[in-house]
Design an enzyme around this catalytic site. Structure first.
Site, PDB file in Angstrom:
ATOM      1  N   CYS A   1       6.266   5.501 -32.435  1.00 28.92           N
ATOM      2  CA  CYS A   1       5.459   4.287 -32.530  1.00 28.92           C
ATOM      3  C   CYS A   1       6.231   3.149 -31.860  1.00 28.92           C
ATOM      4  O   CYS A   1       6.647   3.271 -30.717  1.00 28.92           O
ATOM      5  CB  CYS A   1       5.130   4.025 -34.003  1.00 28.92           C
ATOM      6  SG  CYS A   1       4.243   2.512 -34.413  1.00 28.92           S
TER       7      CYS A   1
ATOM      8  N   ASP B   1      -5.041   6.840 -28.293  1.00 24.00           N
ATOM      9  CA  ASP B   1      -4.163   5.778 -28.755  1.00 24.00           C
ATOM     10  C   ASP B   1      -4.511   4.467 -28.051  1.00 24.00           C
ATOM     11  O   ASP B   1      -4.133   4.252 -26.896  1.00 24.00           O
ATOM     12  CB  ASP B   1      -2.712   6.167 -28.466  1.00 24.00           C
ATOM     13  CG  ASP B   1      -1.717   5.226 -29.127  1.00 24.00           C
ATOM     14  OD1 ASP B   1      -2.137   4.154 -29.610  1.00 24.00           O
ATOM     15  OD2 ASP B   1      -0.524   5.563 -29.168  1.00 24.00           O
TER      16      ASP B   1
ATOM     17  N   HIS C   1      -2.440   8.084 -32.465  1.00 25.60           N
ATOM     18  CA  HIS C   1      -1.223   7.318 -32.716  1.00 25.60           C
ATOM     19  C   HIS C   1      -0.649   7.701 -34.078  1.00 25.60           C
ATOM     20  O   HIS C   1      -1.345   7.698 -35.088  1.00 25.60           O
ATOM     21  CB  HIS C   1      -1.545   5.820 -32.680  1.00 25.60           C
ATOM     22  CG  HIS C   1      -0.334   4.957 -32.753  1.00 25.60           C
ATOM     23  ND1 HIS C   1       0.489   4.751 -31.678  1.00 25.60           N
ATOM     24  CD2 HIS C   1       0.206   4.264 -33.786  1.00 25.60           C
ATOM     25  CE1 HIS C   1       1.485   3.950 -32.035  1.00 25.60           C
ATOM     26  NE2 HIS C   1       1.329   3.641 -33.310  1.00 25.60           N
TER      27      HIS C   1
END
Length: 251
Positions: A134, A189, A221
């Protein structure tokens, strides 16, 4: 399977003290070091489990709480299973903390983490490897470009905002990178649209960086995080294979 030893440690930085998790094979012999950058949910049991898995593979792994300026981990009050779809308010507390961590501050911290590993008796000398998730993928890329002589390899998974139009976009450090890079992108994402994937690829290629970037089909994501609704088993297994392969080539 190698038994591991994990412990909480404190790392002095220019701005205070970062709490962190250190894990390594239980024999305490010096092993190649991996700096593990957390996702936005922070240092928690899931990340300790992931770090332990890397330690079982023969590495010394440091997972700093990069949000230490806002308190020791856990910085946020999270449920055991994180579902931001059911509880969107979770991000209300996380986003301001993420935004407060500037590239300049995060790279001051990276220097402290790398110096600490260089002095760590269970970490082998020489350059380290990085992996990030992330927002941690962004930190991994920035660190590889800011401290090239201290980073041998860097990986990032389901990273967001890696190649924006901003003057401090992470992809702009590509020209300084000497490490080998690997990125596993989620194909669903919104924080890393196709144009950013292409911009990152172009920047790394033009800079002559050894790299491999892949888009994981069906993965959203956060696909590596088993304590969240974003978890995607196939993508996670692919991530582990790619990461361990990169580390094996590096060390």
């Amino acid at each position: 399977m190698t038994s591991v030893q994990g412990t909480d440690v404190d790392i002095p930085t220019e701005d205070g003290t970062a709490d962190a998790y250190l894990t390594h094979p239980a024999d305490s012999e010096p092993r190649p070091a991996v700096l593990f950058y957390m996702d936005a949910f922070g240092l928690r049991p899931q990340l300790r489990t992931m770090a332990d898995r890397l330690a079982e593979a023969g590495y010394t792994v440091l997972v700093p709480n990069v949000f230490y300026r806002h308190g020791r981990a856990p910085v946020f009050d999270l449920p055991e299973f994180i579902d931001t779809g059911a509880r969107p308010e979770i991000f209300e507390s996380i986003v301001p903390v993420m935004q407060a961590l500037t590239p300049e501050a995060s790279m001051r911290d990276a220097d402290a983490y790398l110096r600490w590993l260089a002095d760590c008796p269970v970490a082998a000398g020489g350059p380290v490897a990085l992996t990030g998730y992330c927002m941690g993928a962004r930190l991994s890329l920035l660190t590889a470009g800011t401290y090239p002589e201290r980073v041998a390899a860097a990986a990032g998974f389901h990273g967001g905002r890696l190649a924006t139009d901003s003057p401090d976009s992470p992809h702009l450090v590509a020209e300084h990178i000497t490490a080998e890079l690997y990125f596993g992108h989620a194909d669903q994402d919104p924080s890393l649209p196709v144009e950013q994937i292409e911009r990152l690829e172009t920047a790394l290629t033009e800079a002559g960086v050894r790299h491999h970037c892949e888009v994981y089909p069906g993965a959203g994501h956060g696909f590596t995080q088993a304590d969240s609704a974003s978890y995607h088993r196939e993508g996670d297994e692919r991530h582990w294979a790619a990461l361990l392969d990169l580390l094996k080539r590096t060390f």
